[in-house]
Design an enzyme around this catalytic site. Structure first.
Site, PDB file in Angstrom:
ATOM      1  N   GLY A 216      -2.682  10.281   1.099  1.00  0.00           N
ATOM      2  CA  GLY A 216      -2.812  11.321   2.107  1.00  0.00           C
ATOM      3  C   GLY A 216      -3.198  12.644   1.489  1.00  0.00           C
ATOM      4  O   GLY A 216      -3.834  12.689   0.427  1.00  0.00           O
ATOM      5  N   GLU A 236      -2.125   9.002  -4.132  1.00  0.00           N
ATOM      6  CA  GLU A 236      -3.588   8.989  -4.078  1.00  0.00           C
ATOM      7  C   GLU A 236      -3.967  10.027  -3.033  1.00  0.00           C
ATOM      8  O   GLU A 236      -3.738   9.836  -1.844  1.00  0.00           O
ATOM      9  CB  GLU A 236      -4.084   7.589  -3.698  1.00  0.00           C
ATOM     10  CG  GLU A 236      -5.525   7.323  -4.090  1.00  0.00           C
ATOM     11  CD  GLU A 236      -6.509   7.879  -3.077  1.00  0.00           C
ATOM     12  OE1 GLU A 236      -7.076   8.963  -3.352  1.00  0.00           O
ATOM     13  OE2 GLU A 236      -6.696   7.256  -2.030  1.00  0.00           O
ATOM     14  N   CYS A 270     -11.666   9.651   1.153  1.00  0.00           N
ATOM     15  CA  CYS A 270     -11.353  10.504   0.000  1.00  0.00           C
ATOM     16  C   CYS A 270     -12.429  10.477  -1.079  1.00  0.00           C
ATOM     17  O   CYS A 270     -12.406  11.320  -1.983  1.00  0.00           O
ATOM     18  CB  CYS A 270     -10.002  10.117  -0.587  1.00  0.00           C
ATOM     19  SG  CYS A 270      -9.919   8.422  -1.184  1.00  0.00           S
TER      20      CYS A 270
END
Length: 463
Positions: A216, A236, A270
């Protein structure tokens, strides 16, 4: 006990797909007790049995790929062609977890390398760490859950899973599959609750939880670590991915990859390609081809096979992206294409001449926006690429191995991809970043290392 409910919406129509009961706060102690019991069961389960469970679930994911893809497309707004890819990848993640469960090795340590170690024999083994809390985001609601559950189960741990409340259906379906093929019910519990709610905070506070694995945002990760004390954390987090296109690059092969990396999943990724650093000699050519390719993208219903870009996760998120781009334009950026919004659909957008202090340049946009930069030499390019607080993955297009090596040495990123964008991952590779992009590494074998403890054993034969 009054039970609240959480509606899960189709992100394109905003119709309610399903209404779920929120896990009551009063169940926290029961959940923790079950997690401890589940851990005792899992740590004594032989690795072949854990492998059989994971292998069976992998097979079921593969057979039900279309079912899962449609769930993902509805609850996350991910276009069906990308949702199918995610469902396939989740099956691969579970298969490699099954294989790695039988390869959790120790090592013999040569103690006679130092005089005091003569006549001593030593080795270490890896043991499961204990009950784990896994917190997953909305953007890959199936495969990122698989990346938590697969390695945790392979290592012999129990898990309390908190999926994103916006996209919990894929996680629930996968969890049910695991229970149905023989995973003990107490080894995996799913809690449906809001991100910062009382229930999850009580669970995280408890000393019986030995590890938190979280995917997140940086702010949420920081709050978790500051609030819940000494535990093992695997994080992460975010990124602001640069992709470098050098003067010798094969432009016609690079451009489609960059467009896909910039706008796949509406940029809610991401390792989304956010900053495109283009050598001055080919800047105009690359710019025009990126605009042309982007203009061909089909925006619309994620359940249509022809759709390339679907809705963002909420209208507020689309409005946030829109406001960041508005701000960048006021600060001097040139709009090349896009910057239109209809409810929670934000159209693919490309900017150039962005002020280096604008939010879109410094932060993770997490939306379908790319920024173009004209660069002149390697040192300048490396400095721009490294200028944000993030360092997850980056891509470089060049056919000169010496140029590639200079970039590899200078870039502060967990992954450096040559002749590819930042947006590539196979699910068994080490995945994680420098700086604020995270703590530890995912990728099945590497996640298992995070989810186990080393136990050292030494025999003294001097006595």
């Amino acid at each position: 006990m009054v039970t609240s409910t959480i509606p899960v919406h189709n992100k394109y129509t905003w119709d309610v797909i399903k209404v779920l009961e929120e896990t009551p706060y009063e169940k926290a102690e029961e959940i923790l007790d079950r997690a401890v019991k589940g851990f005792k069961t899992m740590r004594s389960m032989p690795s072949y049995k854990r492998a059989e469970i994971l292998e069976e679930v992998s097979d079921r994911l593969r057979k039900r790929q279309e079912d899962y893809a449609r769930i993902i497309a509805q609850e996350a707004g991910k276009p069906l062609k990308y949702a199918r890819r995610e469902a396939y990848r989740a099956s691969v993640t579970m298969k490699f977890s099954a294989e790695e469960s039988k390869r959790i090795y120790g090592e013999v340590i040569p103690f006679d390398a130092e005089p005091r170690g003569i006549n001593r024999f030593a080795y270490y083994v890896r043991e499961p760490i204990g009950p784990i809390v896994a917190i997953t985001p909305f953007n890959d609601p199936l495969n990122l859950v698989a990346h938590k559950l697969g390695p945790a189960i392979a290592a012999g741990n129990s898990v309390i899973l908190k999926p994103a409340t916006l996209t919990p259906l894929s996680a629930l379906e996968l969890s049910n599959e695991l229970i149905n093929v023989g995973l003990p019910e107490e080894a995996l519990q799913v809690v449906i609750t809001s991100g910062g709610g009382k229930l999850i905070n009580k669970i995280l506070d408890d000393d019986r939880i030995k590890m938190v694995t979280f995917t997140g945002g940086v702010e949420a990760a920081d709050q978790i670590i500051r609030s819940h004390g000494i535990k093992k954390y695997a994080m992460e987090l975010g990124n602001n991915s640069p992709v470098i296109v050098w003067e010798d690059a094969d432009v016609d092969k690079a451009v489609p990859l960059i467009v896909d990396a910039g706008f796949e999943s509406q940029g809610q990724n991401c390792i989304h390609a956010q900053r495109i650093l283009i050598h001055e000699k080919i800047y105009e050519e690359v710019k025009e081809k990126l605009i042309e390719q982007t203009s061909k993208l089909i925006v619309g219903d994620p359940l249509s096979d022809s759709t390339d870009v679907g809705p963002m996760i909420t209208e507020n998120e689309a409005k946030r992206v829109e406001s960041w781009v508005d701000e960048a334009i006021k600060e001097g950026a040139n709009l090349l294409i896009g910057h239109k919004r209809s409810r929670n659909i934000y159209y693919p957008t490309i900017l150039e001449n962005v002020n280096p202090k604008s939010k879109v340049a410094v932060k993770e946009i997490f939306g379908p926006v790319m920024l173009l930069y004209k660069v002149h030499d390697i040192d300048e390019t490396i400095n721009i690429a490294n200028s944000t607080p993030y360092g997850l993955q980056t891509g470089i297009f060049t056919n000169d191995i010496k140029i590639a090596k200079k970039f590899i040495d200078g870039l502060q990123f967990g992954g450096v991809l040559i002749n590819d964008t930042s947006d590539f991952r196979v699910d068994f590779m080490p995945f994680g970043g420098y700086k604020f992009s995270g703590l530890g590494r995912e990728g099945i074998r590497f996640a298992i290392e995070e989810m186990t403890e080393i136990k050292l054993v030494i025999y003294n034969f001097n006595i």
